[in-house]
Design a protein around this motif. Structure first.
Motif, PDB file in Angstrom:
ATOM      1  N   GLY A  94       1.230  -1.262   0.017  1.00 18.90           N
ATOM      2  CA  GLY A  94      -0.267  -0.202   0.379  1.00 18.90           C
ATOM      3  C   GLY A  94       0.951   1.598  -0.381  1.00 18.90           C
ATOM      4  O   GLY A  94       1.407   1.505   1.138  1.00 18.90           O
ATOM      5  N   THR A 101      -5.601   7.919   0.242  1.00 19.29           N
ATOM      6  CA  THR A 101      -6.411   6.570  -0.736  1.00 19.29           C
ATOM      7  C   THR A 101      -7.955   6.713  -0.335  1.00 19.29           C
ATOM      8  O   THR A 101      -8.656   6.559   0.219  1.00 19.29           O
ATOM      9  N   GLU A 105      -9.310   0.715  -2.505  1.00 18.01           N
ATOM     10  CA  GLU A 105      -7.725   0.681  -1.981  1.00 18.01           C
ATOM     11  C   GLU A 105      -7.746  -0.174  -0.865  1.00 18.01           C
ATOM     12  O   GLU A 105      -7.188  -0.417  -0.668  1.00 18.01           O
ATOM     13  N   LYS A 108      -8.243  -3.586  -0.393  1.00 16.63           N
ATOM     14  CA  LYS A 108      -7.797  -4.406  -1.055  1.00 16.63           C
ATOM     15  C   LYS A 108      -6.870  -4.868  -0.364  1.00 16.63           C
ATOM     16  O   LYS A 108      -6.275  -5.961  -0.118  1.00 16.63           O
TER      17      LYS A 108
END
Length: 250
Positions: A94, A101, A105, A108
């Motif tokens: 990340g 962000t 995301e 995930k």
């Protein structure tokens, strides 16, 4: 041959740290099983291991997909009759700062890095509890200790910090059935996932933060993993081993 006759599975085993751990387990006598989402790299790693005379089986698996995980566990039981060790190594990076962000995301990163560990631990934990033995090793990160910084973003740090806490929790739950659960928190390790897209200045900054003044390589995690998977660590559970070149010290 500290893992002789043991069945050891490694998620994310086709590349980077997972590949090194699979090779290391096989060299210690284990029947190594690699599970990875990348079918092409999985086949290449299997070919490389067998060319080196090492035992290897492979399964294509998305480490965040419950059905695929359950299918791999069932396949291992059908082939080997047991699972002695399981390494939760599959993960995603990340690299986006908090204010940029997206929710997608965040989902995930958490889905693969934390929920995936939960799904795998639950599936293999049921098997190990039934057979009365087993060792689970979760790959966390120094980011989970330090909150990120040069070692990862806040979201990535949250996912890996969760792995460390989760490891302690299930170590307590599974201790009564002789299943040990430990973690390894690597520091900056040169793998395709960690080096892609990194600019030279960021890379140099990461080196200055490490007392040993270098980044590690995946093979330098093998010793810690073999220790935790083997009977040499029979009185260790709930521990997190730091392999970070000194970048984080209590």
């Amino acid at each position: 041959m500290r893992l002789e006759n043991k069945v050891i599975a490694v998620t994310g085993g086709a590349d980077g740290i997972g590949r090194a751990l699979a090779f290391g387990a096989a060299r210690e006598g284990a029947a190594a099983v690699l599970a990875d989402i990348d079918a092409a790299k999985l086949e290449q790693t299997k070919s490389d291991m067998r060319a080196a005379g090492l035992s290897c089986e492979t399964y294509r698996m998305d480490a965040s997909d419950e059905e695929q995980i359950e299918a791999v566990v069932a396949g291992l039981l059908q082939k080997f009759g047991r699972i002695d060790g399981w390494v939760n190594n599959a993960g995603v990076s990340g690299k986006t700062a908090l204010l940029e962000t997206s929710s997608a995301e965040f989902d995930k990163v958490i889905s693969v890095n934390l929920k995936g560990v939960f799904l795998c631990c639950r599936a293999v934990g049921r098997v190990m509890a039934g057979q009365g033995h087993g060792s689970i090793v979760n790959i966390a990160s120094v980011a989970g200790r330090s909150g990120g910084g040069l070692m990862g973003t806040s979201v990535y740090a949250a996912s890996k910090g969760g792995v460390i806490a989760f490891t302690k929790g299930i170590a307590r739950e599974l201790a009564s059935v002789n299943v040990r659960v430990n973690a390894i928190a690597p520091g900056s390790i040169d793998t395709p996932m960690t080096t892609v897209g990194r600019d030279p200045e960021s890379y140099a900054q990461s080196l200055r933060k490490i007392p040993l003044h270098r980044r590690g390589n995946p093979e330098e995690l093998v010793g810690a993993a073999v220790l935790l998977l083997s009977d040499e660590s029979s009185f260790m559970t709930g521990a997190t081993l730091d392999v970070n070149g000194g970048s984080f010290m209590y």
